[in-house]
Structure formats: C-alpha cells, structure tokens
Design a protein around this motif. Structure first.
Motif, PDB file in Angstrom:
ATOM      1  N   MET A   1       0.646  -0.901  -0.195  1.00 15.68           N
ATOM      2  CA  MET A   1      -0.097  -0.167  -0.162  1.00 15.68           C
ATOM      3  C   MET A   1       1.304   1.255  -0.235  1.00 15.68           C
ATOM      4  O   MET A   1       0.993   2.028  -1.130  1.00 15.68           O
ATOM      5  N   GLY A   2       1.730   1.187   1.285  1.00 21.36           N
ATOM      6  CA  GLY A   2       2.727   3.086   0.986  1.00 21.36           C
ATOM      7  C   GLY A   2       3.087   3.071   2.819  1.00 21.36           C
ATOM      8  O   GLY A   2       2.187   2.605   3.532  1.00 21.36           O
ATOM      9  N   ILE A   3       3.906   4.074   3.025  1.00 18.77           N
ATOM     10  CA  ILE A   3       4.135   4.611   3.812  1.00 18.77           C
ATOM     11  C   ILE A   3       3.298   5.088   4.259  1.00 18.77           C
ATOM     12  O   ILE A   3       2.280   5.936   3.910  1.00 18.77           O
ATOM     13  N   ILE A   4       3.048   4.925   6.458  1.00 19.47           N
ATOM     14  CA  ILE A   4       2.238   6.066   7.215  1.00 19.47           C
ATOM     15  C   ILE A   4       2.848   7.221   7.496  1.00 19.47           C
ATOM     16  O   ILE A   4       4.049   6.905   8.199  1.00 19.47           O
ATOM     17  N   TYR A   5       3.157   8.434   6.870  1.00 17.12           N
ATOM     18  CA  TYR A   5       4.838   8.827   7.202  1.00 17.12           C
ATOM     19  C   TYR A   5       3.867  10.100   7.551  1.00 17.12           C
ATOM     20  O   TYR A   5       2.828  10.455   7.904  1.00 17.12           O
ATOM     21  N   ASN A   6       5.468   9.662   8.576  1.00 13.14           N
ATOM     22  CA  ASN A   6       4.918  11.782  10.132  1.00 13.14           C
ATOM     23  C   ASN A   6       6.883  12.094   9.656  1.00 13.14           C
ATOM     24  O   ASN A   6       7.565  11.502  10.571  1.00 13.14           O
ATOM     25  N   ASN A   7       6.843  12.795   9.235  1.00 12.25           N
ATOM     26  CA  ASN A   7       8.177  14.020   9.026  1.00 12.25           C
ATOM     27  C   ASN A   7       8.786  14.078  10.695  1.00 12.25           C
ATOM     28  O   ASN A   7       9.924  14.268  10.653  1.00 12.25           O
ATOM     29  N   ASN A   8       7.008  14.204  11.565  1.00 13.40           N
ATOM     30  CA  ASN A   8       8.002  14.666  12.867  1.00 13.40           C
ATOM     31  C   ASN A   8       8.346  14.335  13.688  1.00 13.40           C
ATOM     32  O   ASN A   8       8.385  14.566  14.828  1.00 13.40           O
ATOM     33  N   VAL A   9       8.229  12.776  13.548  1.00 11.07           N
ATOM     34  CA  VAL A   9       9.083  11.927  14.339  1.00 11.07           C
ATOM     35  C   VAL A   9      10.291  11.621  15.320  1.00 11.07           C
ATOM     36  O   VAL A   9      10.641  12.223  14.715  1.00 11.07           O
ATOM     37  N   GLU A  10      10.905  11.838  16.476  1.00  9.99           N
ATOM     38  CA  GLU A  10      11.704  11.592  16.684  1.00  9.99           C
ATOM     39  C   GLU A  10      12.627  11.056  16.223  1.00  9.99           C
ATOM     40  O   GLU A  10      12.717   9.696  16.018  1.00  9.99           O
ATOM     41  N   GLU A  11      14.001  10.888  16.129  1.00  7.58           N
ATOM     42  CA  GLU A  11      14.431  10.550  15.728  1.00  7.58           C
ATOM     43  C   GLU A  11      14.882   9.665  16.625  1.00  7.58           C
ATOM     44  O   GLU A  11      15.284   9.936  18.171  1.00  7.58           O
ATOM     45  N   SER A  12      15.294   8.172  16.530  1.00  6.68           N
ATOM     46  CA  SER A  12      15.998   7.489  17.333  1.00  6.68           C
ATOM     47  C   SER A  12      17.203   6.796  17.187  1.00  6.68           C
ATOM     48  O   SER A  12      17.097   6.286  15.666  1.00  6.68           O
ATOM     49  N   LYS A  13      17.575   6.094  18.172  1.00  6.70           N
ATOM     50  CA  LYS A  13      18.801   5.024  17.702  1.00  6.70           C
ATOM     51  C   LYS A  13      18.313   4.278  17.364  1.00  6.70           C
ATOM     52  O   LYS A  13      17.549   3.422  17.570  1.00  6.70           O
ATOM     53  N   VAL A  14      18.697   3.637  15.611  1.00  7.37           N
ATOM     54  CA  VAL A  14      18.691   2.027  15.291  1.00  7.37           C
ATOM     55  C   VAL A  14      19.058   1.119  15.454  1.00  7.37           C
ATOM     56  O   VAL A  14      18.872  -0.113  15.561  1.00  7.37           O
ATOM     57  N   TYR A  15      20.627   1.006  14.974  1.00  5.92           N
ATOM     58  CA  TYR A  15      21.777   0.016  15.563  1.00  5.92           C
ATOM     59  C   TYR A  15      23.535   0.613  15.541  1.00  5.92           C
ATOM     60  O   TYR A  15      23.606   2.010  15.361  1.00  5.92           O
ATOM     61  N   GLN A  16      24.110  -0.101  16.381  1.00  2.00           N
ATOM     62  CA  GLN A  16      25.492   0.038  17.138  1.00  2.00           C
ATOM     63  C   GLN A  16      26.682  -1.104  16.739  1.00  2.00           C
ATOM     64  O   GLN A  16      26.012  -2.078  17.099  1.00  2.00           O
ATOM     65  N   ALA A  17      27.143  -0.824  16.074  1.00  2.00           N
ATOM     66  CA  ALA A  17      28.250  -1.791  15.589  1.00  2.00           C
ATOM     67  C   ALA A  17      29.628  -1.270  15.434  1.00  2.00           C
ATOM     68  O   ALA A  17      29.330  -0.387  14.724  1.00  2.00           O
ATOM     69  N   TYR A  23      21.302   6.700  13.649  1.00  2.00           N
ATOM     70  CA  TYR A  23      19.775   6.876  14.225  1.00  2.00           C
ATOM     71  C   TYR A  23      19.078   7.518  12.773  1.00  2.00           C
ATOM     72  O   TYR A  23      19.375   7.004  11.912  1.00  2.00           O
ATOM     73  N   GLY A  24      17.386   6.666  13.397  1.00  2.00           N
ATOM     74  CA  GLY A  24      16.891   7.389  11.924  1.00  2.00           C
ATOM     75  C   GLY A  24      15.539   7.774  12.701  1.00  2.00           C
ATOM     76  O   GLY A  24      15.500   7.105  13.656  1.00  2.00           O
ATOM     77  N   LYS A  25      14.512   8.329  11.922  1.00  2.00           N
ATOM     78  CA  LYS A  25      13.064   8.834  11.728  1.00  2.00           C
ATOM     79  C   LYS A  25      12.475   7.521  11.305  1.00  2.00           C
ATOM     80  O   LYS A  25      12.600   6.969  10.089  1.00  2.00           O
ATOM     81  N   ILE A  26      11.580   6.655  12.335  1.00  2.00           N
ATOM     82  CA  ILE A  26      11.079   5.059  12.026  1.00  2.00           C
ATOM     83  C   ILE A  26       9.737   5.078  11.550  1.00  2.00           C
ATOM     84  O   ILE A  26       8.678   6.447  12.422  1.00  2.00           O
ATOM     85  N   ASN A  27       9.236   5.433  10.282  1.00  2.00           N
ATOM     86  CA  ASN A  27       7.801   5.565  10.266  1.00  2.00           C
ATOM     87  C   ASN A  27       7.372   3.834   9.908  1.00  2.00           C
ATOM     88  O   ASN A  27       8.253   3.561  10.354  1.00  2.00           O
ATOM     89  N   HIS A  28       6.019   3.952   9.457  1.00  6.38           N
ATOM     90  CA  HIS A  28       5.379   2.377   9.455  1.00  6.38           C
ATOM     91  C   HIS A  28       5.217   2.217   7.416  1.00  6.38           C
ATOM     92  O   HIS A  28       4.768   3.041   7.170  1.00  6.38           O
ATOM     93  N   TYR A  29       5.578   0.836   6.955  1.00  5.12           N
ATOM     94  CA  TYR A  29       4.845   0.917   5.732  1.00  5.12           C
ATOM     95  C   TYR A  29       3.781  -0.179   6.231  1.00  5.12           C
ATOM     96  O   TYR A  29       4.665  -1.558   6.523  1.00  5.12           O
ATOM     97  N   VAL A  30       2.897  -0.383   5.010  1.00  6.57           N
ATOM     98  CA  VAL A  30       1.664  -1.486   5.278  1.00  6.57           C
ATOM     99  C   VAL A  30       2.241  -1.868   3.959  1.00  6.57           C
ATOM    100  O   VAL A  30       2.165  -1.318   2.768  1.00  6.57           O
ATOM    101  N   TRP A  31       1.961  -3.256   4.106  1.00 12.95           N
ATOM    102  CA  TRP A  31       2.494  -3.540   2.464  1.00 12.95           C
ATOM    103  C   TRP A  31       0.604  -5.230   2.987  1.00 12.95           C
ATOM    104  O   TRP A  31       0.402  -5.571   3.734  1.00 12.95           O
TER     105      TRP A  31
END
Length: 213
Positions: A1-17, A23-31
């Motif tokens: 379908m597409g992304i549930i878009y929210n540009n105002n979402v807070e940036e968060s830690k995604v991965y560390q190694a 870091y990134g802004k996490i939205n949601h995608y609906v399949w």
C-alpha cells in the motif's frame, strides 16, 4: 500500500556496531500483499562515529530502509564503513544499493571479509598468547639460573644452562653474542671436563622447565 508518513517523528537510535551508531526517523510501511502487515521503515539515516561526530546524514525521500534490511544488512553496512572509510558520496550510493534494496552480493562479500578477519584475529591472538607464555617461561628459567648461579642461553628451539667455574668466564658468558656462544657451547661439548664452564642441562623449553621444576 505505502508508508504511513510522519516527518515529525523523533529520531531514535537504530543500530550500533564497530564504533558506529545509526540514528533515524522511523515510520511504518503497510504491505497490502501481506494482509496489511506493517513494517518499520526509516525515512532518514544518520551515522556517527565513537566521538558522536556525524560521518553521514541524509533524508531518504521516496526511498526507504525497511526493517528487514536493517536486520540482514545494517551490521555488514557498518562493518564496510569501519573497514574501508568511504567518503559520504560512496556511502550514499551504497545506502541506495544495499539498504534501500536487497543486495545479496554485498552481504556475501562482507560476510566473507568478516570470516577472514575473524580467522586472522584468532591467529594473532594465538601467536600473542604463545609469545606471552614463552616470555613467562623464559623469565622462570632466568630466575632459576640467577638463584643457582648459572647462565641460560636461548636459541630458536633450544635452551642451555651453563655453569661457569670462575667469575671471568661468567662475565664472558653474559656478554657473549650468538656466534661467540655457539663457539663456547661447541667447546664445552667437545671438552666436558674443561675447567672453565660446562653445560649442566640442555633441551627444549619444556624439557628445561621440567628440569627446574
């Protein structure tokens, strides 16, 4: 379908190694093909080094980084950056090639590099541990020789414990170089009853350690 878009979402830690943090802004995608299943999707990505300094940052626009790519590729992606130190332009191209899309060749290549590095690190560790043990064994033998007023001489794979019979010979043995020691040892072997010095024990490191135990 597409992304549930929210540009105002807070940036968060995604991965560390590998000293890097994503870091990134996490939205949601609906399949729609998976019965409207939602999946996390990054709309921005920012990478920092150990000091917290940004080394890369971008908004992804119409391209997304799905959770599945984070799971199967992000570790390899950070390993590649940590090892190759690519510039931001090269990183951006690789984001599109390997994080916004599946890239089995990239993952295969990085996995092979990791395995090779692991083998090299294990070999270096083994050599370092062996050297540390060898140094400790040498120190044990030297301590025994000091306590018993004898002189140790170490070759690549052999140890000699030499008993000097006077101070002059003792001083000479202590300052002799390898060539001189080889000559003196040959002399002591040829004339074991000489009045200057004699070999009281020779053998491998293990044999000498057993002897002084």
């Amino acid at each position: 379908m597409g992304i549930i878009y929210n540009n105002n979402v807070e940036e968060s830690k995604v991965y560390q190694a590998y000293g890097l943090t994503v870091y990134g802004k996490i939205n949601h995608y609906v399949w729609t093909m998976y019965e409207n299943k939602e999946e996390n999707a990054l709309i921005t990505i920012r990478i920092t080094d150990e000091s917290g300094k940004d080394i890369f940052s971008m908004c992804l626009g119409n391209r997304l980084i799905y959770q599945c790519r984070i799971d199967d590729t992000m570790d390899n992606f950070l390993y590649w950056i940590a090892e190759d130190h690519p510039d931001s332009h090269t990183i951006e191209k690789q984001v599109y090639k390997s994080l916004c899309a599946s890239n089995s060749l990239f993952n295969h290549s990085i996995r092979n590099r990791k395995e090779r590095q692991k083998r090299e690190d294990e070999e270096k560790k083994r050599i370092a541990e062996h050297k540390a043990m060898e140094n400790a064994n040498r120190e044990n033998i030297k301590a025994y020789c000091t306590e018993n007023n004898v002189i140790p001489y170490f070759t690549y794979d052999h140890v000699f414990i030499i008993k000097p019979h006077n101070e002059e010979v003792k001083k000479a043995l202590k300052v002799a170089d390898n060539k001189q020691m080889e000559s003196l040892i040959n002399f002591m072997k040829q004339y074991p009853q000489n009045k200057d010095a004699n070999i009281i024990k020779d053998g491998t490191m293990e044999e000498i350690l057993d002897f002084i135990a």
